[in-house]
Design a protein around this motif. Sequence first.
Motif, PDB file in Angstrom:
ATOM      1  N   UNK A  63     126.247  82.650 104.421  1.00 45.07           N
ATOM      2  CA  UNK A  63     126.266  81.977 103.126  1.00 45.07           C
ATOM      3  C   UNK A  63     125.221  80.871 103.107  1.00 45.07           C
ATOM      4  N   UNK A  64     124.383  80.915 102.093  1.00 40.84           N
ATOM      5  CA  UNK A  64     123.386  79.875 101.861  1.00 40.84           C
ATOM      6  C   UNK A  64     123.713  79.148 100.573  1.00 40.84           C
ATOM      7  N   UNK A  65     123.360  77.888 100.519  1.00 39.93           N
ATOM      8  CA  UNK A  65     123.391  77.121  99.280  1.00 39.93           C
ATOM      9  C   UNK A  65     121.983  76.575  99.065  1.00 39.93           C
ATOM     10  N   UNK A  66     121.685  76.205  97.824  1.00 43.27           N
ATOM     11  CA  UNK A  66     120.341  75.728  97.528  1.00 43.27           C
ATOM     12  C   UNK A  66     120.360  74.282  97.057  1.00 43.27           C
ATOM     13  N   UNK A  67     119.241  73.627  97.292  1.00 47.97           N
ATOM     14  CA  UNK A  67     119.025  72.235  96.885  1.00 47.97           C
ATOM     15  C   UNK A  67     120.214  71.362  97.298  1.00 47.97           C
ATOM     16  N   UNK A  68     120.449  71.322  98.592  1.00 54.91           N
ATOM     17  CA  UNK A  68     121.595  70.617  99.167  1.00 54.91           C
ATOM     18  C   UNK A  68     121.176  69.248  99.679  1.00 54.91           C
ATOM     19  N   UNK A  69     121.812  68.170  99.193  1.00 54.30           N
ATOM     20  CA  UNK A  69     121.526  66.840  99.748  1.00 54.30           C
ATOM     21  C   UNK A  69     122.082  66.719 101.168  1.00 54.30           C
ATOM     22  N   UNK A  70     121.241  66.249 102.077  1.00 52.86           N
ATOM     23  CA  UNK A  70     121.653  65.942 103.450  1.00 52.86           C
ATOM     24  C   UNK A  70     121.074  64.573 103.760  1.00 52.86           C
ATOM     25  N   UNK A  72     115.757  72.761 100.526  1.00 48.35           N
ATOM     26  CA  UNK A  72     115.678  73.889  99.592  1.00 48.35           C
ATOM     27  C   UNK A  72     116.884  74.816  99.748  1.00 48.35           C
ATOM     28  N   UNK A  73     117.110  75.304 100.967  1.00 51.36           N
ATOM     29  CA  UNK A  73     118.224  76.213 101.244  1.00 51.36           C
ATOM     30  C   UNK A  73     118.811  75.854 102.596  1.00 51.36           C
ATOM     31  N   UNK A  74     120.130  76.033 102.727  1.00 50.67           N
ATOM     32  CA  UNK A  74     120.763  75.786 104.017  1.00 50.67           C
ATOM     33  C   UNK A  74     121.918  76.753 104.231  1.00 50.67           C
ATOM     34  N   UNK A  75     121.991  77.250 105.446  1.00 47.84           N
ATOM     35  CA  UNK A  75     123.182  77.954 105.913  1.00 47.84           C
ATOM     36  C   UNK A  75     123.902  76.938 106.787  1.00 47.84           C
ATOM     37  N   UNK A  76     124.961  76.359 106.248  1.00 54.09           N
ATOM     38  CA  UNK A  76     125.672  75.300 106.974  1.00 54.09           C
ATOM     39  C   UNK A  76     126.233  75.814 108.296  1.00 54.09           C
ATOM     40  N   UNK A  77     126.797  77.007 108.262  1.00 51.42           N
ATOM     41  CA  UNK A  77     127.418  77.597 109.451  1.00 51.42           C
ATOM     42  C   UNK A  77     126.419  77.697 110.614  1.00 51.42           C
ATOM     43  N   UNK A  78     125.202  78.095 110.328  1.00 49.44           N
ATOM     44  CA  UNK A  78     124.179  78.255 111.358  1.00 49.44           C
ATOM     45  C   UNK A  78     123.312  77.006 111.528  1.00 49.44           C
ATOM     46  N   UNK A  79     123.557  75.978 110.698  1.00 48.62           N
ATOM     47  CA  UNK A  79     122.765  74.742 110.723  1.00 48.62           C
ATOM     48  C   UNK A  79     121.273  75.056 110.584  1.00 48.62           C
TER      49      UNK A  79
END
Length: 121
Positions: free
Chosen positions: A39-46, A52-59
Amino acid sequence: MRGADESKTERARHLRAALTDAEGKLWYRLRARRLSGYKFVRQEPIGPYTVDFICREARLIIEVDGGQHANSLRDVVRDKWLTDRNYRILRFWNNDVSSNLVGVLETIFTALAETPPHPDR
């Protein structure tokens, strides 16, 4: 601090609505777990940044950049901040996504198959 969080959220919303053509093309393939169930999400504040895109599970963070990012000291500082927090970053140029999407997806898939760093390291 709430005002700062709201500002980050608003910026992320704006960026989601204003994807570049290359980002849109990649997002179509990343969304809805099209890439091996990740699962990817886009434009995620960290922290102070928006990725731009992040797969949180895989960091794993995916950045799609235009020419304005060539030799960008800001990107170097940003990447260091993110890698210091155990995120992995893949950067692709817009033209790579547009002309070699299969190669870009293969690179992302390979990175996803690697063991992500433990968040406490």
